[in-house]
Motif scaffolding. Structure first.
Motif, PDB file in Angstrom:
ATOM      1  N   UNK A 142      41.459  30.214  23.125  1.00  0.00           N
ATOM      2  CA  UNK A 142      40.058  30.006  23.485  1.00  0.00           C
ATOM      3  C   UNK A 142      39.460  31.159  24.293  1.00  0.00           C
ATOM      4  N   UNK A 143      40.307  31.959  24.917  1.00  0.00           N
ATOM      5  CA  UNK A 143      39.838  33.012  25.827  1.00  0.00           C
ATOM      6  C   UNK A 143      39.342  34.220  25.041  1.00  0.00           C
ATOM      7  N   UNK A 144      38.121  34.660  25.356  1.00  0.00           N
ATOM      8  CA  UNK A 144      37.548  35.868  24.765  1.00  0.00           C
ATOM      9  C   UNK A 144      37.704  37.043  25.723  1.00  0.00           C
ATOM     10  N   UNK A 145      37.554  36.756  27.017  1.00  0.00           N
ATOM     11  CA  UNK A 145      37.618  37.781  28.052  1.00  0.00           C
ATOM     12  C   UNK A 145      38.559  37.317  29.162  1.00  0.00           C
ATOM     13  N   UNK A 146      39.455  38.198  29.588  1.00  0.00           N
ATOM     14  CA  UNK A 146      40.382  37.902  30.684  1.00  0.00           C
ATOM     15  C   UNK A 146      40.235  38.951  31.777  1.00  0.00           C
ATOM     16  N   UNK A 147      40.230  38.500  33.027  1.00  0.00           N
ATOM     17  CA  UNK A 147      40.096  39.389  34.172  1.00  0.00           C
ATOM     18  C   UNK A 147      41.325  39.296  35.062  1.00  0.00           C
ATOM     19  N   UNK A 148      41.779  40.431  35.515  1.00  0.00           N
ATOM     20  CA  UNK A 148      42.864  40.514  36.494  1.00  0.00           C
ATOM     21  C   UNK A 148      42.288  41.139  37.749  1.00  0.00           C
ATOM     22  N   UNK A 149      42.273  40.395  38.847  1.00  0.00           N
ATOM     23  CA  UNK A 149      41.697  40.867  40.106  1.00  0.00           C
ATOM     24  C   UNK A 149      42.843  41.079  41.094  1.00  0.00           C
ATOM     25  N   UNK A 150      43.074  42.324  41.474  1.00  0.00           N
ATOM     26  CA  UNK A 150      44.231  42.678  42.296  1.00  0.00           C
ATOM     27  C   UNK A 150      43.779  43.167  43.669  1.00  0.00           C
ATOM     28  N   UNK A 151      44.273  42.537  44.707  1.00  0.00           N
ATOM     29  CA  UNK A 151      43.955  42.959  46.076  1.00  0.00           C
ATOM     30  C   UNK A 151      44.759  44.217  46.412  1.00  0.00           C
ATOM     31  N   UNK A 152      44.072  45.334  46.600  1.00  0.00           N
ATOM     32  CA  UNK A 152      44.714  46.589  46.941  1.00  0.00           C
ATOM     33  C   UNK A 152      44.840  46.726  48.450  1.00  0.00           C
ATOM     34  N   UNK A 153      43.776  46.396  49.156  1.00  0.00           N
ATOM     35  CA  UNK A 153      43.746  46.386  50.614  1.00  0.00           C
ATOM     36  C   UNK A 153      42.667  45.397  51.034  1.00  0.00           C
ATOM     37  N   UNK A 154      42.426  45.279  52.311  1.00  0.00           N
ATOM     38  CA  UNK A 154      41.429  44.327  52.791  1.00  0.00           C
ATOM     39  C   UNK A 154      40.058  44.648  52.197  1.00  0.00           C
ATOM     40  N   UNK A 155      39.512  43.689  51.451  1.00  0.00           N
ATOM     41  CA  UNK A 155      38.183  43.817  50.831  1.00  0.00           C
ATOM     42  C   UNK A 155      38.097  44.929  49.787  1.00  0.00           C
ATOM     43  N   UNK A 156      39.219  45.272  49.174  1.00  0.00           N
ATOM     44  CA  UNK A 156      39.238  46.240  48.083  1.00  0.00           C
ATOM     45  C   UNK A 156      40.056  45.670  46.926  1.00  0.00           C
ATOM     46  N   UNK A 157      39.434  45.630  45.725  1.00  0.00           N
ATOM     47  CA  UNK A 157      40.080  44.979  44.591  1.00  0.00           C
ATOM     48  C   UNK A 157      40.009  45.854  43.339  1.00  0.00           C
ATOM     49  N   UNK A 158      41.140  45.933  42.654  1.00  0.00           N
ATOM     50  CA  UNK A 158      41.226  46.611  41.359  1.00  0.00           C
ATOM     51  C   UNK A 158      41.108  45.543  40.282  1.00  0.00           C
ATOM     52  N   UNK A 159      40.194  45.759  39.343  1.00  0.00           N
ATOM     53  CA  UNK A 159      39.926  44.764  38.306  1.00  0.00           C
ATOM     54  C   UNK A 159      40.291  45.326  36.936  1.00  0.00           C
ATOM     55  N   UNK A 160      41.114  44.591  36.219  1.00  0.00           N
ATOM     56  CA  UNK A 160      41.437  44.925  34.842  1.00  0.00           C
ATOM     57  C   UNK A 160      40.792  43.928  33.908  1.00  0.00           C
ATOM     58  N   UNK A 161      40.165  44.396  32.861  1.00  0.00           N
ATOM     59  CA  UNK A 161      39.491  43.528  31.896  1.00  0.00           C
ATOM     60  C   UNK A 161      40.127  43.703  30.520  1.00  0.00           C
TER      61      UNK A 161
END
Length: 327
Positions: free
Chosen positions: A255-274
């Protein structure tokens, strides 16, 4: 097609190669393939990676990986080449400084449609499945005799990983033709497929279980989201590099068309993979937040509290999913 670059290559003696931060197998494979190819041509070559960066353990299967350097550049290089790097910030501050101050001529080889030009010469093909696919064509035209098993192995590594094991829309007839020709050099394609695309460590497996059990789904399960926190890394004794590939499990849900990976790198900083499937262009969302990439695989960075970052991503994703449905 590449005559101007060929002339430069034959005129230089010293070359510096630059990898992007958080290097994947296409970046490492491109860099090591170029290293061995130029070495075979008699050039003196150094390969650089930003000192703070790590390479995923399974990529260490590639030949000559021990040549990668982060601390000891020469004072001058005739030529600097960036590989699989779509923007200057992706090099890292120290490597960008070396490129700009130590290299007389600079060239980029890349396949990202969101590329921002920052070198003297750009070799870009956004229709190629990987940067290694571009390099193989360049190597063949320049001097095919300098391609050996090490070169072919590194090129194939980038090809198989950046094409999603030949499953992404970027995979073309040419991609398969290049793969076939590389295998003819003796590349152990089954070993590379297993180690680079399938194999994982126990700790990384534990990390995937932890985050996937808390996966979130939105909009009739068309959007799937996983989040990696510093606590997840602590509890599983893992690092940022161990997140690689886990988001693909999410996008493989029917069912999923789009998947997001939200990774905490440091405080209030996030790396996002789509990651997306079919004709849904994930890079439009990445570009909305200042990132980029390919249709089915892209990335960006966001800053702020975790819940705020999540809400922004979910909201913008809904906008593009709705547009996709109407199309």
């Amino acid at each position: 097609m590449y005559e101007h670059v060929t002339k430069i290559l034959y005129s230089v003696e010293t070359v510096a190669l630059f990898m992007h931060i958080n290097p994947d197998a296409d970046c490492v494979g491109s860099s090591l393939a170029m290293y061995k190819y130029l070495t075979n041509l008699g050039k003196k070559v150094d390969v650089f990676l930003e000192p703070t960066e790590e390479i995923r353990d399974n990529i260490y299967i590639l030949p000559n990986i021990d040549v990668i350097n982060s601390t000891s550049p020469s004072s001058h290089y005739d030529l600097g080449i960036t590989l699989d790097c779509a923007s200057p910030t992706r090099l890292g501050k120290k490597m960008l400084k070396i490129l700009n101050t130590h290299c007389e001529i600079t060239i980029s080889f890349d396949h990202h449609k969101s590329y921002s030009k920052f070198t003297d010469i750009l070799i870009l093909d956004a229709n190629s499945a990987s940067t290694t696919q571009i390099l193989y064509k360049f190597f063949k035209e320049n001097d095919i005799d300098a391609i050996d098993l090490d070169v072919a192995t590194c090129l194939y590594a980038g090809l198989i990983t950046d094409s999603g094991n030949f499953s992404y829309n970027s995979t073309t007839v040419e991609t398969f033709e290049v793969a076939s020709e590389l295998i003819s050099y003796g590349v152990d394609h089954s070993l590379l497929a297993r180690v680079l695309y399938l194999e994982t460590s126990y700790n990384a497996f534990s990390l995937s279980l932890r985050v996937l059990s808390n996966a979130m789904f939105y909009y009739d399960k068309r959007l799937g989201v996983i989040m990696f926190t510093s606590e997840d890394f602590k509890q599983t004794e893992t690092k940022l590099v161990d997140t690689d590939g886990i988001v693909n499990i999410l996008v493989n849900i029917k069912e999923v068309i789009l998947a997001l990976s939200i990774v905490e790198i440091s405080n209030n900083e996030f790396k996002v993979g789509l990651r997306s499937k079919g004709d849904f262009d994930s890079s439009l969302i990445a570009e909305h937040f200042g990132g980029g990439g390919h249709k089915n695989a892209s990335g960006c960075k966001l800053y702020g509290p975790k819940d705020e970052v999540l809400n922004k991503l979910v909201s913008v994703s809904k906008h593009y999913l709705d547009k996709y449905d109407k199309h």
